[in-house]
Design an enzyme around this catalytic site. Sequence first.
Site, PDB file in Angstrom:
ATOM      1  CE  LYS A 134      73.396 113.831  60.706  1.00  0.00           C
ATOM      2  NZ  LYS A 134      72.816 113.838  59.354  1.00  0.00           N
ATOM      3  CG  ASP A 174      69.578 112.982  61.174  1.00  0.00           C
ATOM      4  OD1 ASP A 174      69.872 112.713  59.998  1.00  0.00           O
ATOM      5  OD2 ASP A 174      69.687 112.154  62.101  1.00  0.00           O
TER       6      ASP A 174
END
Length: 454
Positions: A134, A174
């Site tokens: 991430k 995201d």
Amino acid sequence: MSNSIELTQESYVDSIIERVVVRNPGETEFHQAVREVLESIKPVVELYPEFEENGILERLTEPERQIIFRVPWVDDQGNVHVNRGYRIEFNSALGPYKGGLRFHPTVYPGIMKFLAFEQTFKNALTGRPIGGAKGGSDFDPKGKSDSEVMRFCQSFMTELYRHIGAQTDIPAGDIGVGNREIGYLFGQYKRITNRFEAGTLTGKGVDWGGSLARTEATGYGLVYFVDEMLKDIGETFEGKKVIVSGSGNVAIYTVQKVIELGGKVIALSDSDGMVYDPEGIDLNSVIEIKEKRRGRIVEYLKTHPSAEYNDNSKNIWKIECDIAFPCATQNEIDMEEAKTLVNNGVLVVAEGANMPCTPEAIECFQKNNVLFAPAKAANAGGVATSALEMTQNSMWESWSFEEVDKKLREVMKNIYSSIKTTAEEYKKDGDLVFGANVTAFLKVARAMMDQGIV
């Protein structure tokens, strides 16, 4: 003898949780995510002492690589700003790192580690050969011009490019990173490397290597997962009252698929507040407000004056419903909201965001026989379709929307089936949290065992 082994193994798990807290001070989201997984898998760790002997949990809770860098950029008035960029490459036992980029003021190492840790398990459940990662920045694209966003993305990629690649690490979007941002990031990557490597980023435009149905995938996959849960109890979405928190990409396409399957979505929210429309949310109006104008959900009342608005988005959980989809952010449902949902007769709660329910809320749902779908399984449709995009890129092909959607539905069906079966094997029937954690853990742990101490 068995009691002694049990105590030893439990002590091992507890010691790892304590180790994570000490080594990562102040990173409460990461602590919570690790605790949730490790406490869940204790019975499995007891069965396999070789995991302790090979330091699996020590390695599994420590990112393989943490990259932090500054991101200088210039606004439209000529002022210089400096943000901080991150990429947490957590685990590559199953394949190259895969996970989104988040641009939001709340981004800090604890959020990044929590998301990358969760991504490792989520990706394992998809059945695709991808590891977990991430990244992102504390940059806020809200209120910025396209030129400012472009300059920021170019500066961000000027550092990130050296750490990613189709066989190394494949970022996606995201919160705060949509098609616009992915386009700017890919353009800078191509400019610096002098290579058009479509498989380096996913969530690209369909005209230049993106996959049809990728935009819809997380929301659609979430609904497909719940549809499988409902089938098991002889139910469908038909006529069900549904509430969805958030109004971003995941929420919008969750609403769309729920409506297609016969459900009625009666409430939606954003960070400013929530709207309640007992006649059913008008999705076209929401798309006009949120995707085309980047506006606020309160604007819904301009075209639907009979709807109600409340400036506290958490009040959405006070509305009576059959199915609740928390799709906004982490820890948005705590014990108080969980009790309210239970008292109002909720049948299913399915996590569309990452870790939107606190541990106490999850326990409340499970104790009261509410069907609960954990995020790492229920919202895996997005990354699964990103993996399908990678497959298309490697084959130089582009599949139809229907073909991708069909594959997505099959992936979600398989995830549900596998974690349900795991729960049953360990006498935890119906506990999908346990099933998801154990299924993913065993897959990652066994791959780590095969690859030695690395």
